[in-house]
Structure formats: C-alpha cells, structure tokens
Design an enzyme around this catalytic site. Structure first.
Site, PDB file in Angstrom:
ATOM      1  N   ILE A 575     -19.625 -63.027 -37.861  1.00  0.00           N
ATOM      2  CA  ILE A 575     -19.692 -61.720 -38.635  1.00  0.00           C
ATOM      3  C   ILE A 575     -19.630 -60.708 -36.381  1.00  0.00           C
ATOM      4  O   ILE A 575     -20.431 -59.730 -36.920  1.00  0.00           O
ATOM      5  CB  ILE A 575     -21.051 -61.065 -38.884  1.00  0.00           C
ATOM      6  CG1 ILE A 575     -21.812 -61.955 -37.778  1.00  0.00           C
ATOM      7  CG2 ILE A 575     -21.339 -62.246 -40.464  1.00  0.00           C
ATOM      8  CD1 ILE A 575     -23.324 -61.904 -38.248  1.00  0.00           C
ATOM      9  N   GLY A 578     -18.284 -61.578 -28.947  1.00  0.00           N
ATOM     10  CA  GLY A 578     -19.148 -61.469 -27.566  1.00  0.00           C
ATOM     11  C   GLY A 578     -18.301 -62.052 -26.745  1.00  0.00           C
ATOM     12  O   GLY A 578     -17.932 -63.158 -26.940  1.00  0.00           O
ATOM     13  N   LYS A 597     -25.717 -67.165 -32.576  1.00  0.00           N
ATOM     14  CA  LYS A 597     -24.917 -66.780 -31.364  1.00  0.00           C
ATOM     15  C   LYS A 597     -24.522 -68.435 -30.867  1.00  0.00           C
ATOM     16  O   LYS A 597     -25.996 -68.953 -30.796  1.00  0.00           O
ATOM     17  CB  LYS A 597     -25.657 -66.399 -30.235  1.00  0.00           C
ATOM     18  CG  LYS A 597     -24.741 -65.377 -29.621  1.00  0.00           C
ATOM     19  CD  LYS A 597     -25.247 -63.909 -28.569  1.00  0.00           C
ATOM     20  CE  LYS A 597     -26.426 -64.360 -28.343  1.00  0.00           C
ATOM     21  NZ  LYS A 597     -26.540 -63.285 -27.450  1.00  0.00           N
ATOM     22  N   ASP A 732     -28.415 -54.178 -19.602  1.00  0.00           N
ATOM     23  CA  ASP A 732     -26.927 -54.569 -20.713  1.00  0.00           C
ATOM     24  C   ASP A 732     -27.428 -53.834 -21.760  1.00  0.00           C
ATOM     25  O   ASP A 732     -26.389 -54.092 -22.979  1.00  0.00           O
ATOM     26  CB  ASP A 732     -26.237 -55.485 -20.976  1.00  0.00           C
ATOM     27  CG  ASP A 732     -24.887 -55.662 -21.504  1.00  0.00           C
ATOM     28  OD1 ASP A 732     -24.571 -54.454 -20.797  1.00  0.00           O
ATOM     29  OD2 ASP A 732     -23.991 -56.276 -22.108  1.00  0.00           O
TER      30      ASP A 732
END
Length: 925
Positions: A575, A578, A597, A732
């Site tokens: 999905i 990065g 992740k 970030d």
C-alpha cells in the site's frame, strides 16, 4: 561593484612582452588541468608553471573550446587554455605547502576562463574558499570572460587550502592558481590573522601603455593602467629608489604619475561598494619627479569622504613612499581626495593605488590536534572519501562521516567519526585516541585486527562505540564495560571481545544502552522488560501464537517475523513505498486492519532510524499522531506496525485527485502496464477506490476539509513541540507523512528522523541536516541549528500545498519552490491564480487569505520571525470558523456569492509580528 572612476579603464590583460627577471623564490605557479608532469615557462611572463597533480587528486582535465583558444585568441595566456573541472563532490580543494609555512604572508591569485569547455554554453557560478572562509563568489558575464581574483592572507598552518564549492549553480572549475610570498612588514600586518584582503582594484596611474606584469615586481602583481582626461601625466626616466619601501612597486609603475590639469583642483577617485557595511583598505604610492626650486612647494592632504586621512604630506624626490589607512573605510560610497595645502605652490600627484576589500575571517579552522589525527587516519588506511581541506569547514561541507561541534570563540571539534564499511585493515591506529572530544566512533564492518586498544578508555567524551564486524582479538577495556553498564556508553562489540569472565559473555551481541541518555535508556529498558514479561505470561497460559495475527493489543508489544508474515499474508498487499522499503496492509486476528512498514536491506534509511521511531512512538500518544501497534526486531527482519489509514497519505490523495483517477483509470492502467509498474498501479487503483468510498460525487477536497486536515496536523506537531518532555522535532514534515483515516482525520507519521531536545533551556541543537528537499528549513540547512521552527517551515510548505494544489517543488520550464512561486502572486493579490482551481471558487476569500498569511508566517527565511505551532493552530481554527460561517450563510440562502477569479485590489499580506506574536489580517480585500 560599480566603480565611477574606472569607466575608461582598460580591463583586458594584454600579453606581457617583458620577461620576468626575478628569481621566483617561493613562487607556486600551477597550470590547472594541464597534462600530468607537464612543466613549462610562460613565454609572456617568464614564470615557470607546473601541472596540478601534486596539489589535488580530484577533478578532470578539460580544454576550452577552440573558439576561445589560440589562434582565435592570440593574446590568451597559456595557463588559461586548459582547466580542471569538478563534477563530483561539493567541495574540492588544492593543498598548497609554501616554504614559509604558517609564518608567512601570501598573495594568492586564482584565474578562471570558462570558454565553453563543456559544450553546454551555460555559465556556472560557484564559491571559492581560502581554508574555511569565503574568498569570493565566481561569476561570469560571458564565455570569454577572464575572471581573476586575488587575496592577501597570513597562513594559519603549514598548508593552505584553496577550495571550490558547488552551490548548485553549475560545475566549479579553475584555470590557474598562483601563490606569491610577501614581506611580513606590508599590507596591514596589524590586521593579524583576523582579516584577509581581497583585491578590488590595483591601478597604475597615468601609464596608458602598461603591460600589467613587470620584470622587477618581486610580488608579481598585476597592475591595470588608468588615465583620466582631467589629469596631466608626468613621467621620469630616472630610477626611483624603492629599497626603503617594503611594498616595492616596480619601476614602470612608479615612473609615471598624474596631477590635476587645473593646478587648483583635486585628484579624486571614487567607487561604490555592494553593501553599506563593506570595508576597504587603500594603499597609495607617491614619488616626486621634479627637483623643486626654493620657492616651490608640493604639499597636500589626503581625505576620505571629506574627512582628513593623512597630511600634510610632502613626497620625497625619486623615493617611493606608500600611505595607507590604519582603520578600514566603511560604507557604500567612497571618495578619495588629494588636494594641495594653502601654502603649496604645486598641485598634488599620485603614482599608483591599490584598493582591497577587507574579509573578516569569522570561521575558525578545526582544532589542530583533531586535524592531525584524522589526516593520519586518512594516510594510514588510505581513506577514499573525498577528505580534502578542513574537516569541519566550511560548516555545510564537513568531511563525509565527520560531525563537528562549533563554538563562536573556539575552534570546531570533531565529535563523531563514522568509518563503518570503509575497508579499513590493520590495527586500530593510536590516532583515534587523539580525537579527545569524540562522542561517537563507528569502526564496524571493516577488516581491523589486533587487540582492542587500551587508549579507547581515555576518550572521556565517548558515548557511542561500535567495533562489530572486525577480526579484533583481546577484550574491551574494563573501564569501557563499566561505563556501558552504567548507561554512559552505547557499546557494540563482537562476543569474542567481551571480558574473559564467563559472567560477561553473552550469546548475542550487546547493545548497551540503546541510547546515550540514562533517562531514555531506563525508559526503553523498562518498556522492553514489560513486553518480555507479557510474552512469557501469554506463553505460560498456553495462549502462544501459532502464527496467526493477534487481536489489537492495548499496549505496544513485540512481534516475531513469523507473526508479521501471517499478519501480512506473506506481504501480498503493498500500500506504499518509501526510503525505508515497502508498507503492507495486514489483518490482525480479529480482522482489524493494520499497516506494516518493513525495513528493506537496500533501504536508504537504516536500523538507527527504525529504532528511533520505535522508541519515540512508545512514549508519545496523541489522536493526531499515527497510533503505534508494535514492532518486529527478529534478526535482520525489522518492522513497525501502525493502525491502518484507509485514505493513505495526503501527498498521494492530492495527486490522485489531480489526475482525476477514476475518469482516467483506463489510461493509468495502460501506462503502468507499459512501464511494468504493476505494483504502483495497484496502489493507485486502490487509493482511487478509497476516494470513491469517501466521496462518490466528487474527486476534490473542499476548502473546509483542507483546513481540517491542516488543523489536525498542526495539533500533532504542537503536541510534539509543547506537550512532550523533552520536546520533539519531527524533522520530516511533508504531505507524504500526513496520513488520512477513512473519516479524513489527519495524523502525523514517520518519526525515523525525529530529534528530542536535551532540555527546555536549549534554543537549538547542532545536528546533521536531515529532511526532504522542498520542505527543508533553509536556515537549518545552512547553519545545522535545529529548533522547533524548522518543523514550522515544513508545515508552512504543506499548508501552501493544501491552498494551491501545487507540489513543494513546482516543475515547469524550470523548477521553482512553492514559496517563491506564490510570493509574487500574493504581492499582486491574484488569489484566483493562487488557490487550487479544483475548488472552483467555492471558499471564503477571507479564510483563504488568512491561511496564506499563516503560511507566509511559517516560511520566513529566519526562524526567529516564524510563528510558533501554538499560534499557527489558533490562526487556522479562526480560518475554519470563517469558512464554516460562510458555508452556513450560503446554505441558508442569505448570500449567493459569485467569486471573481482574478486580482484583488491592493491586498496586503503580513507575516508574524515578533513583538506581539500575532498575525495581522490583510486589508483592502
């Protein structure tokens, strides 16, 4: 700089016909880019030049285009026909070792001729540094422009570095580099090592046929001829005695002079500086040619901007005298006037003048013992990391793997050295022990052998030491083990290097503590103990997992890799993606969706970032921060498990809207199949499906929805900045790290780069620059000083994206940052060109203007002038209230508003007032 008195000046340096006769003692003359070991004597100057291979080991040799070379340019000096270009690395340096060493005063000259050597016909611009201080910005007016810059400076060490720095405006290059030793008694030696002098102009007054360089100029200066129509020229064939004058101007220069044509007038020279605070030092040369009669007097005063500088002065007959200002002339406009005194019968004269700009040496070179240590390490292990120039300077161009601590009054110190996987072999050099301020030393994954040295225990500032992955023998010094156990040192070593006692051995490699801070280490340790006990308790109750996903736990916990495989159905559903790797959708045992992740082995982010994120998420809890379910740290398999956010991230959501994905889905499918991007196609199709569920009748975000997303994100950041102890800087913030739930609630995610402040008393911390291009705070990028206002800048960019629908970096004919793109539109009041066209004018204009003001207040160049997140949040809530009021009126039919999509009349957008910390509403809307 514009120079009023230089209009008729002949700027071209013609070929020199007189051969130099000096011995060239101490000269360094480099023809940059010439073939290796190619030495020659320049036929015009008589100076011996050598190739630059002995002074630098980076860059590539190039020749200028034939259009600009000999014979098309017959007067071209030979050193300018070739050059050395530096397409790789941000900093490339020549290392000069003059015979006089750090006791000397030197004139250094750098020459540049672009000559379209690369065939791109695009003029570059780059910076030139002398050691750690800026010397000059090198710019060109055309491809044939010969740019020469000179600096006079005292050496601070045995070597001098001349560095070319790439600032993103073209590849740096250099044609020639020359060093000339000077007498230590001249050129303002009272300035010491705090100021250098950069040549502005050096003028040979009255000599229109000057060749520029002269055989009897022992300093090899280049003199530009100058003449004014309002002057009379006088000259002599007699010898001028310069032995008593340390400046030793050549005879050809001193044998001509100028005096005003009208004997009662003044000699005047004027120039304009670039800045009001510019500082100048002027050196004027005088010699009397005429043997005066008893009734004749030549006496004059010298003034600067109407103030007496020196006088009355009587020049000596056939003797050279030099007069200079002991204090700098400061300002933008400058005028030197030489006028005769009331009792003088003859007009004033002037033979020559040199004008220099004072360059304050604000940056200090790295602490000498640290420099010696890393240079010895470089030589011992043949480190190939582009280590040139000063390790810590300029500030934004430190050596790869090196971090430094900077002080206003003390030299920078090396506090971190990372040489992991650098191919080091042999024993650990004693030079590492000379880095007395080092806090972090990583020598892992090399081929180091021999014993673990005892001198490592003398590094009292050491907080992190990694020696894993080597072939070291012996044991870690006991003192280091004790510091590790006490929580003062994060120690990573292989099992065989622990102490000989069986009680010290462990089947696993140790990492003690996980972070340097004792308090943080304690918190993390307690967390892991609780997780371990929870797992043991569940196993003892015969409720251990057989590989199926478990129900969503009430507290963070650890998962095995086998559990992660089952939760994600063997990683079937990608999905997101990065720098860390892929994100997968998974299901817990009760059917709850989660996002997993995974850290890829080829990830640009590493285990350090994953560890940072896990530690932080275990102690922060807020409805606008992504909820943390747990983690996996199973051998080489690392994962973080979050709540699933059905609408993905804000960046993809906006992008999917932008391409109207459902109406063009067949085109997308065809494109991605042709590009073999099937996974990415699936992700976009899934996102578009989610958009259909969220809004079946529209493929756009309303202004109200955008404001609510901005407020949610602002609340998450405000909690990190002011609700956490110590405060946390995300580092970030960007649309890709703002996740959207099924109900379009926004949550901040991805804390791998986050940084905690040591305590509330710190205004900033010095740290390695981290972040994403387009969102990165320019002040933080330039200074490496991080504070909460760095997040504020990034959030301001996100807010501008929500308002405009544009990306942070807008790519059209040329890439432009969204702040620079929107600024002129705000100035002109063109709201129709600012606001996302997909809103179709359905918004309250005052609400949008106020949001723009907030974005401007967030993105000012200096952090001091930016709003705080608390104020930003307050102002955004007011924007939402204005939009809601507007919507109520529209629904009730009281106001049918048709928006004129075009310029407003004289809008005024104000940024944050630092005195009152309020954002003023614009007028005349």
């Amino acid at each position: 700089m514009s120079v009023g008195f230089l209009t008729p000046l002949l700027l071209s340096l013609a070929a020199v016909v007189v051969v130099h006769g000096q011995l060239q003692t101490g000269y360094i003359s480099i023809d940059c880019g010439s073939p290796e070991n190619f030495n020659f004597v320049d036929i015009d100057t008589g100076i011996s030049y050598s190739s630059d291979g002995a002074y630098i080991d980076t860059g590539i040799n190039k020749n200028i285009s034939s259009q600009y070379a000999y014979p098309n340019n017959p007067n071209l000096p030979q050193p300018l026909s070739d050059l050395r270009s530096f397409p790789h690395g941000n900093k490339n340096c020549y290392t000069l070792a003059p015979a006089a060493g750090k006791r000397g005063l030197f004139l250094i000259r750098a020459s540049f001729l672009y000559g379209n050597y690369d065939g791109d016909d695009k003029l570059p611009e780059f910076d030139l540094y002398l050691d750690v201080n800026l010397w000059s910005s090198v710019k060109f007016s055309n491809a044939s422009d010969e740019v020469t810059t000179e600096i006079i400076s005292a050496a601070v060490s045995e070597t001098i570095s001349v560095c070319l720095v790439n600032k993103g405006l073209g590849i740096p290059f250099i044609s020639a580099l020359e060093l000339r030793p000077l007498s230590s008694s001249i050129y303002g030696t009272e300035l010491g090592n705090t100021v250098s002098l950069v040549l502005f102009k050096r003028l040979d007054i009255g000599y229109t046929n000057g060749t520029g360089r002269y055989k009897d100029d022992i300093y090899d200066r280049i003199w530009s001829p100058y003449y004014s129509p309002s002057w009379n020229i006088v000259s002599t064939f007699s010898a001028i005695n310069s032995n008593e004058n340390g400046y030793k101007a050549p005879l050809e220069v001193m044998s001509t002079a100028a005096m005003p044509r009208n004997g009662s007038d003044q000699l005047e020279l004027s120039w304009t500086a670039d800045a009001d605070a510019s500082k100048f030092y002027v050196y004027m040369y005088f010699a009397e040619f005429q043997r005066l009669e008893k009734n004749q007097t030549r006496k004059f005063n010298i003034s600067w901007n109407g103030s007496l500088m020196f006088g009355p002065f009587v020049p000596r007959f056939l003797y050279a005298v030099t007069i200079s200002n002991s204090e700098a002339f400061t300002g933008k406009e400058h005028r030197i006037s030489i006028h005769k005194t009331g009792d003088a019968t003859l007009p004033p004269i002037l033979n020559a003048i040199e004008i220099y700009t004072a360059k304050q040496l604000d940056e200090l070179p790295t602490f000498s013992e640290d420099v010696d240590a890393v240079l010895d390490i470089k030589r011992t292990y043949q480190v190939n990391k582009g280590w040139v120039g000063d390790p810590c300077g300029p500030k934004n161009y430190t050596w790869e793997g090196v971090e430094c601590n900077y002080s206003v009054s003390l030299p920078p110190r090396i506090i971190s050295l990372n040489l992991t996987s650098s191919g080091l072999s042999g024993t650990i050099s004693a030079s590492f022990g000379n880095l007395s301020s080092v806090e972090s030393l990583d020598l892992s994954n090399n081929r180091l052998s021999g014993p673990v040295p005892e001198f490592l225990k003398e590094l009292k500032s050491l907080k992190f030491l990694n020696l894993e992955g080597n072939q070291l023998s012996g044991y870690v010094p006991t003192e280091l083990l004790e510091r590790s156990k006490a929580g003062f040192l994060n120690l990573r070593v292989d099992e065989q290097n622990l102490c000989s006692s069986g009680s010290c051995k462990n089947k696993k490699k140790i990492v003690v503590p996980i972070v340097a801070s004792v308090l943080s280490a304690l918190m993390v340790s307690v967390g892991f103990i609780m997780l371990w006990r929870l797992r043991r308790k569940r196993k003892s109750n015969a409720d251990a997992s057989n590989g199926e996903g478990r129900p969503l736990p009430s507290k963070n916990r650890q998962f095995t890799y086998a559990e992660v495989l089952n939760i994600t159905s063997n990683f079937q559903d990608v999905i997101g993606k990065g720098g860390f790797g892929n994100v997968y959708r998974g299901h817990m045992k009760d059917g709850t969706q989660v996002a997993v992740k995974m850290l890829s082995p080829s990830s640009t982010q590493g285990s350090k970032e994953f560890q940072t994120e896990a530690e932080l998420l275990m102690r922060v809890h807020h409805r606008n921060l992504a909820s943390f379910i747990g983690y996996c740290d199973d051998g080489s398999n690392m994962a973080l498990i979050y709540e699933y956010m059905a609408n993905g991230n804000l960046k993809d959501y906006l992008s999917c809207i932008l391409i109207s994905c459902h109406s063009n889905l067949h085109l997308l499918r065809l494109f991605f199949i042709l590009q073999s991007k099937l996974i990415l196609m699936g992700m976009i199709i899934r996102l578009c499906d989610n958009l259909t569920l969220a809004d079946k009748n529209s493929n756009r975000l309303s202004w109200e929805m955008r404001l609510r997303i901005a407020i949610d994100a602002a609340q998450g950041l405000e909690y990190l900045h002011h609700g956490c102890k110590p405060p946390i800087i995300h580092r970030d913030v960007k649309t890709a790290n703002i996740l959207l739930s099924e109900n379009m609630d926004a949550k901040i995610a991805d804390f791998g780069l986050s940084k905690a402040f040591p305590n509330d008393s710190h205004s900033h911390v010095i740290t390695t620059v981290m972040g994403t291009t387009g969102y990165l705070d320019p002040e933080y990028y330039n200074s490496r000083k991080l504070n909460e206002k760095s997040d504020v800048f990034s959030f301001g960019v996100v807010l501008l994206e929500l308002i405009t629908g544009q990306h942070a970096i807008i790519k059209k004919d040329e890439s432009i940052h969204i702040v620079h793109w929107v600024s002129p539109l705000i100035e002109s009041g063109d709201i129709g060109s600012i606001v996302d066209q997909r809103l179709h004018g359905e918004f309250d204009a005052n609400s949008v203007w106020k949001a723009l003001e907030v974005a401007v207040a967030c993105t000012t160049p200096t952090s001091f002038n930016r709003a705080s997140m608390s104020l930003v949040l307050t102002e955004l809530k007011q924007c939402l209230a204005m939009e809601l009021s507007h919507n109520r009126e529209r629904r009730q039919g009281f106001s049918e508003v048709i928006y004129n999509i075009g310029p407003y009349n004289s809008p005024e957008v104000y940024s944050l007032s630092t005195a009152t910390e309020s954002i003023t509403s614009p007028s005349a809307r």
